[in-house]
Write a protein that holds these residues in place. Sequence first.
Motif, mmCIF file in Angstrom:
data_model
loop_
_atom_site.group_PDB
_atom_site.id
_atom_site.type_symbol
_atom_site.label_atom_id
_atom_site.label_comp_id
_atom_site.label_asym_id
_atom_site.label_seq_id
_atom_site.Cartn_x
_atom_site.Cartn_y
_atom_site.Cartn_z
ATOM 1 N N ILE A 115 -8.360 64.406 25.682
ATOM 2 C CA ILE A 115 -7.409 65.373 26.224
ATOM 3 C C ILE A 115 -7.032 66.355 25.120
ATOM 4 O O ILE A 115 -6.793 65.948 23.975
ATOM 5 N N VAL A 116 -6.975 67.631 25.453
ATOM 6 C CA VAL A 116 -6.439 68.641 24.539
ATOM 7 C C VAL A 116 -5.312 69.384 25.248
ATOM 8 O O VAL A 116 -5.355 69.596 26.464
ATOM 9 N N MET A 146 -2.718 67.466 20.551
ATOM 10 C CA MET A 146 -1.713 68.379 21.112
ATOM 11 C C MET A 146 -1.126 69.241 20.008
ATOM 12 O O MET A 146 -0.670 68.729 18.986
ATOM 13 N N LEU A 147 -1.153 70.544 20.216
ATOM 14 C CA LEU A 147 -0.504 71.490 19.312
ATOM 15 C C LEU A 147 0.763 71.978 20.000
ATOM 16 O O LEU A 147 0.708 72.475 21.135
ATOM 17 N N THR A 148 1.901 71.830 19.336
ATOM 18 C CA THR A 148 3.144 72.228 19.992
ATOM 19 C C THR A 148 4.221 72.639 19.000
ATOM 20 O O THR A 148 4.268 72.134 17.866
ATOM 21 N N VAL A 149 5.077 73.518 19.457
ATOM 22 C CA VAL A 149 6.291 73.875 18.722
ATOM 23 C C VAL A 149 7.294 72.736 18.873
ATOM 24 O O VAL A 149 7.349 72.069 19.909
ATOM 25 N N THR A 237 -2.350 64.141 16.699
ATOM 26 C CA THR A 237 -3.534 63.434 17.197
ATOM 27 C C THR A 237 -3.103 62.052 17.645
ATOM 28 O O THR A 237 -2.587 61.248 16.852
ATOM 29 N N PHE A 238 -3.270 61.782 18.934
ATOM 30 C CA PHE A 238 -2.856 60.511 19.544
ATOM 31 C C PHE A 238 -4.123 59.710 19.877
ATOM 32 O O PHE A 238 -5.009 60.207 20.571
ATOM 33 N N THR A 239 -4.168 58.476 19.419
ATOM 34 C CA THR A 239 -5.290 57.587 19.746
ATOM 35 C C THR A 239 -4.771 56.436 20.588
ATOM 36 O O THR A 239 -3.828 55.751 20.190
ATOM 37 N N ALA A 240 -5.371 56.236 21.745
ATOM 38 C CA ALA A 240 -4.893 55.236 22.698
ATOM 39 C C ALA A 240 -5.170 53.821 22.186
ATOM 40 O O ALA A 240 -6.284 53.500 21.784
ATOM 41 N N LEU A 241 -4.144 52.981 22.199
ATOM 42 C CA LEU A 241 -4.242 51.603 21.723
ATOM 43 C C LEU A 241 -4.539 50.646 22.894
ATOM 44 O O LEU A 241 -4.258 50.958 24.041
#
Length: 241
Positions: A115-116, A146-149, A237-241
């Motif tokens: 997902i981006v 995810m890029l976010t403010v 950067t999120f990696t699903a556990l």
Amino acid sequence: MDTSYAQLHLDPELNHSSGYFTSDTLSLEQAQRAKTDAILSHCRIEPAMRVLDVGCGWGATARAVTRRYGAHCIGISPDEGQLAYARRRDVESGGPRVDFRLSRWEEFTEPVDRIVCVNAFENFEDKQGFLPHCRTLLPVGGVMVMLTVTADRRMFRVPSKDEIVERARESGFDVHTSGSLAADYARTLDLFVRNLNANRTALLSLVSERRLQWHLNYYAKSAAFLRSGLNDMFEFTFTAL
């Protein structure tokens, strides 16, 4: 935002998001390409994967996914005008096609591998529910970038970096964060302002003086908030556990 209006102040790929200025000499177009390259590299996409682009806008990131990585990309957006442009450009450019869909993220329930989400999270109403929902779409080991403010003060409508990290961990993700990217976004916004001013005559054939001035003020104020520290920006950067 109307596509004709966007074409007069964004880069040729119509990225309405921050670029990454990896050197002082980069143009807006080069900085947007550097941003897309970095995010997709961190997403660790492999051929034939299913990749979801949440808030795909005019389709720049989704096109890069299909053409550079050979993955199957689904781009979702609630904006019909942006999707119409994205679909038309997809056909005109040839090559692998993106599956562009008119959809909110809450409505998307299919399994994906990656997902981006590029500067779209800021606009979501249900920010608390987004990361838990995304975790349900990914397998163990799946990656989301995810890029976010962000903002530490409650007066702003985006959460803090720490709140995002905490919510992601509660949702079942391992989390890596970049250093501050506030300067990159501020510079991007400065260039949006420059382009709006340079194309003022053409823009005023599309919108009113009042509307154009509102947009100039919005970009300038947003850049000032980033420079002052009232807002910040990070790549997660999120990696699903």
